[in-house]
Design a protein around this motif. Structure first.
Motif, short mmCIF file in Angstrom:
data_model
loop_
_atom_site.label_atom_id
_atom_site.label_comp_id
_atom_site.label_asym_id
_atom_site.label_seq_id
_atom_site.Cartn_x
_atom_site.Cartn_y
_atom_site.Cartn_z
N LEU A 11 0.84 -1.20 0.00
CA LEU A 11 0.00 0.00 0.00
C LEU A 11 0.88 1.25 0.00
CD1 LEU A 11 -3.07 0.45 0.06
CD2 LEU A 11 -2.94 0.60 2.54
N ASN A 12 0.64 2.10 -0.97
CA ASN A 12 1.35 3.38 -1.05
C ASN A 12 1.13 4.18 0.25
OD1 ASN A 12 0.89 6.42 -1.62
ND2 ASN A 12 2.18 5.77 -3.33
N GLU A 13 2.19 4.80 0.74
CA GLU A 13 2.12 5.53 2.02
C GLU A 13 1.05 6.61 2.05
OE1 GLU A 13 5.64 7.32 3.93
OE2 GLU A 13 6.62 5.40 3.48
N GLU A 14 0.97 7.35 0.96
CA GLU A 14 -0.02 8.43 0.88
C GLU A 14 -1.44 7.87 0.92
OE1 GLU A 14 0.07 11.81 -2.02
OE2 GLU A 14 2.03 10.93 -2.45
N ILE A 15 -1.62 6.74 0.26
CA ILE A 15 -2.94 6.10 0.23
C ILE A 15 -3.29 5.57 1.62
CG2 ILE A 15 -4.30 4.19 -0.76
CD1 ILE A 15 -3.84 6.40 -2.79
N GLU A 16 -2.30 4.96 2.27
CA GLU A 16 -2.52 4.46 3.63
C GLU A 16 -2.95 5.60 4.54
OE1 GLU A 16 0.72 2.14 5.20
OE2 GLU A 16 -0.04 2.27 7.25
N LYS A 17 -2.31 6.75 4.39
CA LYS A 17 -2.60 7.90 5.23
C LYS A 17 -4.03 8.42 4.98
CE LYS A 17 -0.58 12.35 6.43
NZ LYS A 17 -0.99 13.41 5.52
N ILE A 18 -4.37 8.57 3.71
CA ILE A 18 -5.69 9.13 3.39
C ILE A 18 -6.81 8.15 3.76
CG2 ILE A 18 -5.95 8.41 0.94
CD1 ILE A 18 -6.86 11.31 0.37
N LEU A 19 -6.51 6.83 3.68
CA LEU A 19 -7.52 5.84 4.09
C LEU A 19 -7.71 5.86 5.60
CD1 LEU A 19 -6.81 2.77 1.75
CD2 LEU A 19 -8.69 4.40 1.57
N ASN A 20 -6.60 6.02 6.32
CA ASN A 20 -6.71 6.13 7.78
C ASN A 20 -7.48 7.40 8.18
OD1 ASN A 20 -5.78 3.95 9.44
ND2 ASN A 20 -3.72 4.30 8.63
N ALA A 114 -10.21 9.09 -4.58
CA ALA A 114 -10.19 8.61 -5.97
C ALA A 114 -9.12 9.35 -6.77
CB ALA A 114 -11.57 8.80 -6.60
N GLU A 115 -9.05 10.65 -6.56
CA GLU A 115 -8.07 11.48 -7.27
C GLU A 115 -6.64 11.05 -6.92
OE1 GLU A 115 -8.31 15.61 -6.22
OE2 GLU A 115 -7.39 16.24 -8.11
N PHE A 118 -5.58 7.81 -8.55
CA PHE A 118 -5.16 8.03 -9.94
C PHE A 118 -3.74 8.57 -9.99
CE2 PHE A 118 -7.87 7.29 -13.52
CZ PHE A 118 -9.06 6.90 -12.93
N LYS A 119 -3.46 9.49 -9.08
CA LYS A 119 -2.15 10.13 -9.05
C LYS A 119 -1.03 9.11 -8.85
CE LYS A 119 0.02 13.27 -6.38
NZ LYS A 119 -0.05 13.83 -5.02
N VAL A 120 -1.25 8.17 -7.92
CA VAL A 120 -0.20 7.19 -7.63
C VAL A 120 -0.45 5.86 -8.35
CG1 VAL A 120 0.25 8.28 -5.38
CG2 VAL A 120 -1.23 6.27 -5.48
N LYS A 121 -1.44 5.86 -9.21
CA LYS A 121 -1.81 4.67 -10.00
C LYS A 121 -2.14 3.45 -9.12
CE LYS A 121 0.43 5.56 -14.45
NZ LYS A 121 1.07 6.88 -14.33
#
Ligand SMILES: [Fe+2]
Ligand SMILES: [Fe+2]
Length: 175
Positions: A11-20, A114-115, A118-121
């Motif tokens: 899991l991408n770090e940024e995605i993990e953060k935004i999901l948390n 969602a945005e 897309f940014k981190v694919k």
């Protein structure tokens, strides 16, 4: 040989953060709805109290769905601290206005996620959140429909009693 487990997460770090962050938003929604349920109960709006209790339950499930996804993808889900939960509300109508505002905020959050996907694919997470985006159509529809009842039925006389009675019947049908 490369130790794949030591890579820990897919899991991408940024995605993990935004999901948390979203776990926290859902927990907050759940707590707000529970507060609304209590207020409605106290004011004698029994059907609305039941409606918000059910909403509180659903939001907790949303939270857990995100929470489990983070862990399943190798990230670390964080049990959220929930603060700023109101106890009192201005009026019966204001409770539903706040509920709609909260749902609109949640929709905006998922659009942000969602945005970022897309940014981190990260199309796996993008696919995962489709369920939430679809769910928001229903959540916003029901909140708007209830607010419309305040205008259609009116709050005068037995109006609020009538509105309360109709709350459990408001449903969304995409067909
Ligand atoms: Fe939710
Ligand atoms: Fe919701």
């Amino acid at each position: 040989m490369k130790d794949l487990l030591s890579l820990k997460t897919s899991l991408n770090e940024e995605i993990e953060k935004i999901l948390n962050e979203q776990v926290k938003v859902e927990a907050h929604s759940s707590a707000i709805y529970l507060a609304m349920s209590s207020w409605c109960d106290d004011q004698g709006f029994d059907f609305s109290a039941g409606y918000f209790a059910k909403q509180a339950d659903e939001e907790r499930h949303h939270m857990l769905k995100l929470f489990n996804y983070i862990n399943d993808r190798g990230g670390k889900a964080i049990s959220p601290e929930v603060v700023n939960v109101p106890k009192d509300f201005e009026s019966f109508r204001s409770v539903f206005e706040l509920a709609l505002e909260q749902e609109m905020h949640v929709t905006a959050q998922f659009n942000n996620i969602a945005e970022k996907c897309f940014k981190v694919k990260d199309f796996v997470t993008f696919q995962f959140i489709q369920w939430f985006l679809a769910e928001q159509i229903e959540e916003e529809y029901v909140a708007r429909r209830i607010l419309e009842m305040f205008d259609v039925i009116g709050e005068e006389g037995t109006g609020r009693w009538e509105i309360d009675k109709h709350i459990p019947k408001v449903t969304y049908n995409a067909e």
